[in-house]
Design an enzyme around this catalytic site. Structure first.
Site, PDB file in Angstrom:
ATOM      1  N   LYS A 191     -37.181  29.466  49.967  1.00 50.02           N
ATOM      2  CA  LYS A 191     -36.235  28.819  49.165  1.00 50.02           C
ATOM      3  C   LYS A 191     -36.669  27.247  48.922  1.00 50.02           C
ATOM      4  CE  LYS A 191     -33.385  26.141  48.494  1.00 50.02           C
ATOM      5  NZ  LYS A 191     -33.763  24.743  47.712  1.00 50.02           N
ATOM      6  N   GLU A 266     -37.186  21.155  61.444  1.00 50.57           N
ATOM      7  CA  GLU A 266     -38.477  20.179  61.230  1.00 50.57           C
ATOM      8  C   GLU A 266     -38.082  19.142  60.368  1.00 50.57           C
ATOM      9  OE1 GLU A 266     -41.121  19.885  62.587  1.00 50.57           O
ATOM     10  OE2 GLU A 266     -41.655  21.890  63.148  1.00 50.57           O
ATOM     11  N   CYS A 300     -42.410  13.028  56.580  1.00 48.45           N
ATOM     12  CA  CYS A 300     -41.398  13.053  57.579  1.00 48.45           C
ATOM     13  C   CYS A 300     -42.004  12.282  58.647  1.00 48.45           C
ATOM     14  CB  CYS A 300     -41.156  14.521  58.113  1.00 48.45           C
ATOM     15  SG  CYS A 300     -42.760  15.545  58.372  1.00 48.45           S
ATOM     16  N   GLU A 401     -34.331   6.370  57.636  1.00 53.50           N
ATOM     17  CA  GLU A 401     -35.227   7.044  57.066  1.00 53.50           C
ATOM     18  C   GLU A 401     -35.275   6.736  55.664  1.00 53.50           C
ATOM     19  OE1 GLU A 401     -35.647  11.373  56.478  1.00 53.50           O
ATOM     20  OE2 GLU A 401     -38.094  11.189  57.061  1.00 53.50           O
TER      21      GLU A 401
HETATM   22  P1  NAD Z   1     -33.146  18.025  51.976  1.00 58.36           P
HETATM   23  O1  NAD Z   1     -32.564  18.062  53.538  1.00 58.36           O
HETATM   24  O2  NAD Z   1     -32.193  17.097  50.963  1.00 58.36           O
HETATM   25  O3  NAD Z   1     -33.622  19.259  51.265  1.00 58.36           O
HETATM   26  C1  NAD Z   1     -34.593  20.066  51.968  1.00 58.36           C
HETATM   27  C2  NAD Z   1     -34.281  21.598  51.575  1.00 58.36           C
HETATM   28  O4  NAD Z   1     -33.077  21.868  51.947  1.00 58.36           O
HETATM   29  C3  NAD Z   1     -34.165  21.818  50.104  1.00 58.36           C
HETATM   30  O5  NAD Z   1     -34.807  22.895  49.712  1.00 58.36           O
HETATM   31  C4  NAD Z   1     -32.860  21.770  49.724  1.00 58.36           C
HETATM   32  O6  NAD Z   1     -32.464  22.510  48.448  1.00 58.36           O
HETATM   33  C5  NAD Z   1     -32.318  22.396  50.890  1.00 58.36           C
HETATM   34  N1  NAD Z   1     -30.628  22.304  51.095  1.00 58.36           N
HETATM   35  C6  NAD Z   1     -29.954  21.094  50.651  1.00 58.36           C
HETATM   36  N2  NAD Z   1     -28.959  21.293  50.966  1.00 58.36           N
HETATM   37  C7  NAD Z   1     -28.836  22.466  51.761  1.00 58.36           C
HETATM   38  C8  NAD Z   1     -27.700  23.137  52.234  1.00 58.36           C
HETATM   39  N3  NAD Z   1     -26.470  22.677  52.411  1.00 58.36           N
HETATM   40  N4  NAD Z   1     -27.842  24.319  52.784  1.00 58.36           N
HETATM   41  C9  NAD Z   1     -29.218  24.782  52.648  1.00 58.36           C
HETATM   42  N5  NAD Z   1     -30.484  24.243  52.541  1.00 58.36           N
HETATM   43  C10 NAD Z   1     -30.053  23.090  51.516  1.00 58.36           C
HETATM   44  O7  NAD Z   1     -34.347  16.872  52.162  1.00 58.36           O
HETATM   45  P2  NAD Z   1     -35.578  16.412  51.072  1.00 58.36           P
HETATM   46  O8  NAD Z   1     -34.936  15.357  50.597  1.00 58.36           O
HETATM   47  O9  NAD Z   1     -35.983  17.659  50.276  1.00 58.36           O
HETATM   48  O10 NAD Z   1     -36.949  16.170  51.964  1.00 58.36           O
HETATM   49  C11 NAD Z   1     -36.876  14.906  52.545  1.00 58.36           C
HETATM   50  C12 NAD Z   1     -36.501  15.143  54.212  1.00 58.36           C
HETATM   51  O11 NAD Z   1     -37.367  16.232  54.420  1.00 58.36           O
HETATM   52  C13 NAD Z   1     -36.842  13.943  54.996  1.00 58.36           C
HETATM   53  O12 NAD Z   1     -35.743  13.508  55.883  1.00 58.36           O
HETATM   54  C14 NAD Z   1     -38.012  14.263  55.557  1.00 58.36           C
HETATM   55  O13 NAD Z   1     -38.177  13.398  56.636  1.00 58.36           O
HETATM   56  C15 NAD Z   1     -37.730  15.759  55.869  1.00 58.36           C
HETATM   57  N6  NAD Z   1     -39.109  16.493  56.336  1.00 58.36           N
HETATM   58  C16 NAD Z   1     -39.374  16.824  57.495  1.00 58.36           C
HETATM   59  C17 NAD Z   1     -40.495  17.498  57.549  1.00 58.36           C
HETATM   60  C18 NAD Z   1     -40.950  17.860  59.147  1.00 58.36           C
HETATM   61  O14 NAD Z   1     -42.124  18.727  59.360  1.00 58.36           O
HETATM   62  N7  NAD Z   1     -40.385  17.416  60.137  1.00 58.36           N
HETATM   63  C19 NAD Z   1     -41.594  17.764  56.645  1.00 58.36           C
HETATM   64  C20 NAD Z   1     -41.082  17.380  55.254  1.00 58.36           C
HETATM   65  C21 NAD Z   1     -40.048  16.522  55.327  1.00 58.36           C
END
Ligand code: NAD
Length: 498
Positions: A191, A266, A300, A401
């Site tokens: 997804k 992650e 991240c 963050e």
């Molecule tokens: P997000 O959590 O808003 O979204 C991530 C994914 O989760 C998207 O595909 C989104 O559609 C999905 N999602 C959102 N709500 C959901 C739910 N209720 N159930 C299931 N899936 C859902 O994060 P973002 O804004 O897309 O990305 C930024 C965040 O990701 C930051 O906090 C960043 O630090 C983190 N990140 C972590 C890593 C790592 O490897 N640790 C890498 C990249 C980004």
């Protein structure tokens, strides 16, 4: 191989505003609801494509397809054949790397210099997981029971994996989920993030071209609250591999409880980057700058809390600010650009909100400090590299963050104090140390509670080295042997032979 110039000139089916379908069971299909959502270039606002909007019904179909493949022909595919498929996919990704880089750049704004520079990492991952496909094995275990009873372990694929990824590096994130799934013999429903679905969908075409059987990889774009939530809760999914924010991570854990599916997380961070006065400051300044400014801070493990030993604090923060000002902010497709736009208006609002909060809290912007409002970049979501000085640990810009090119510089006095302060957030993802003193390097490497410690460098990554978080930065590891273990079950077998 296409050159970037040729790609930019020619019409492209992912960039002409047409509808892109989802991949389920080897077929490109519309959403059951018929709905689509738009994908736009964050640098210009231009419509790139309309994308089939998956929700619970589409997830249902994708899980069924992944289950059929897992219980059917995929189970019989030998490790060597899976390895060949992954190697073929790697070759195809290599052949189309410029195109995939351009899609990432246009869909989420990362400068083309950055997405092209990912080549080694992306191809390295695919070939690493290909190599691991034939290297996984159980063990024979000497037991101490009386009599003749032989014991060994089998490593078996965990089953159907739901992979949910963010938008900040769509190609790398997709490969990081699909690679271990294929190496271990799992099937997967990917997804993508709603902000950046195009590269994962193009990758889906290459996956079919590589001969990976139908249903083994399914790609369902859609929103988090609908498609993502349905995938996380689905009783037919055996594991969720999630990358994203800690707030969504908490929802994933709750949603997973129904069938107690396995979860790896992650998540985000507020990583400390610690500069001692004895460091090579000339190297440390751009190092600490890029630890935050790369990808406009949308990484991240960005080293956003910059702790600087007090006696070089003013000198060093000035150096980092000067470095930030020297970076070229501009169009993502210009090869000279180092800092592109933020991914979306929502992300722009979030980052500029923190710029305001920082100033209200009493921090002083040595560089940047507000979005670009003049000239050709005013139309896009551009924020220049920002260095905040006068930051205290308790300020929100030092605790939360931001996910933008914003660095909070904080002075410290001695090593024990900085270890305690570096650990004083709920997160634990990345960390950096800049010093010429090997004793300090070792003490910090042990003292910091985070999944990665980089000394005199930042953000070094390799497919063989584990990456992941402590505490609210998540659990489980990606890359390295442990990553593959996350996609495997261990079965104990006992055979009484006498
Ligand atoms: P997000 O959590 O808003 O979204 C991530 C994914 O989760 C998207 O595909 C989104 O559609 C999905 N999602 C959102 N709500 C959901 C739910 N209720 N159930 C299931 N899936 C859902 O994060 P973002 O804004 O897309 O990305 C930024 C965040 O990701 C930051 O906090 C960043 O630090 C983190 N990140 C972590 C890593 C790592 O490897 N640790 C890498 C990249 C980004």
């Amino acid at each position: 191989m296409d050159t970037l110039e040729k790609l930019l000139e020619a019409p492209h089916p992912f960039l002409d505003g047409s509808v892109k379908r989802m991949l389920i069971g080897g077929q490109w299909v519309p959403a059951v609801s018929g709905k689509t959502f738009e994908s736009r270039d964050p640098a210009t606002g231009k419509l790139l494509a309309k994308v089939a909007e998956g929700d619970a019904e589409d997830i249902e179909r994708a899980v069924a397809a992944a289950r059929r493949a897992f219980d059917g022909p995929w189970r019989k595919v030998k490790p060597f054949e899976r390895q060949q498929m992954l190697l073929k996919l790697a070759d195809l990704v290599e052949r189309h790397f410029e195109e995939l880089s351009l899609l990432d750049t246009l869909d989420m704004g990362a400068p083309i210099s950055r997405t092209l520079a990912n080549r080694r990492r992306v191809l390295g991952m695919l070939r690493y997981y290909a190599g691991m496909a034939t290297a996984l094995h159980g063990e024979t275990v000497e037991n101490s029971l009386p009599g003749e009873i032989f014991s060994y372990t089998l490593k078996e694929p965990v089953g159907v994996v739901g992979a949910i990824i963010p938008w900040n590096g769509p190609l790398g994130a997709s490969v990081w989920k699909i690679g271990p799934a294929l190496a271990t013999g799992c099937t997967v429903i990917l997804k993508p993030a709603e902000e950046a679905p195009l590269t994962p969908l193009r990758l889906g075409e290459l996956i079919l071209e590589a001969g990976i059987p139908e249903g083994v990889v399914n790609i369902v774009p859609g929103y988090g609250e609908t498609a993502g939530a349905a995938l996380a809760a689905h009783p037919g999914v055996d594991k969720v591999a999630f990358t994203g924010s800690h707030l969504t991570g908490q929802k994933i854990v709750q949603a997973s409880a129904g069938n107690l599916k396995r979860v790896s997380l992650e998540l985000g961070g507020k990583s400390p980057d610690i500069v001692f006065a004895d460091a090579d400051l000339e190297t440390a300044a751009p190092g600490a700058g890029m630890a935050v400014f790369a990808n406009s801070g949308q990484i991240c493990s960005a080293g956003t809390r910059l702790f600087v030993e007090r006696r070089v604090y003013d000198e060093f923060t000035d150096r980092v600010a000067a470095f930030g000002k020297s970076l070229q902010v501009g169009s993502s497709v210009d090869p000279k650009t180092q800092i592109g736009p933020l991914v979306s208006e929502q992300q722009l609002d979030r980052v500029t909100g923190y710029l305001r909060i920082g100033q209200e809290e009493g921090a002083r912007a040595l560089s940047g400090g507000s979005r670009v409002t003049e000239g050709p970049l005013a139309q896009g979501y551009f924020v220049p590299p920002t260095v905040f000085a006068n930051v205290r640990d308790d300020m929100r810009i030092a605790q939360e963050e931001i996910f933008g090119p914003v660095l909070s510089a904080i002075p410290f006095q001695d090593i024990e104090e900085v270890i305690a302060r570096a650990n004083a957030t709920p997160f634990g993802l990345g960390s950096g140390v800049w010093t010429r003193d090997v004793n300090k390097a070792h003490r910090l490497a042990k003292g910091i509670r985070a999944g990665s410690v980089w000394v005199n460098c930042y953000q070094a990554m390799d497919p063989a080295m584990p990456f992941g978080g402590y505490r609210m930065s998540g659990y489980g590891r990606e890359s390295g042997l442990q990553h593959l273990e996350e996609y495997l079950n261990v079965k104990a077998v006992w055979i009484k032979t006498a």
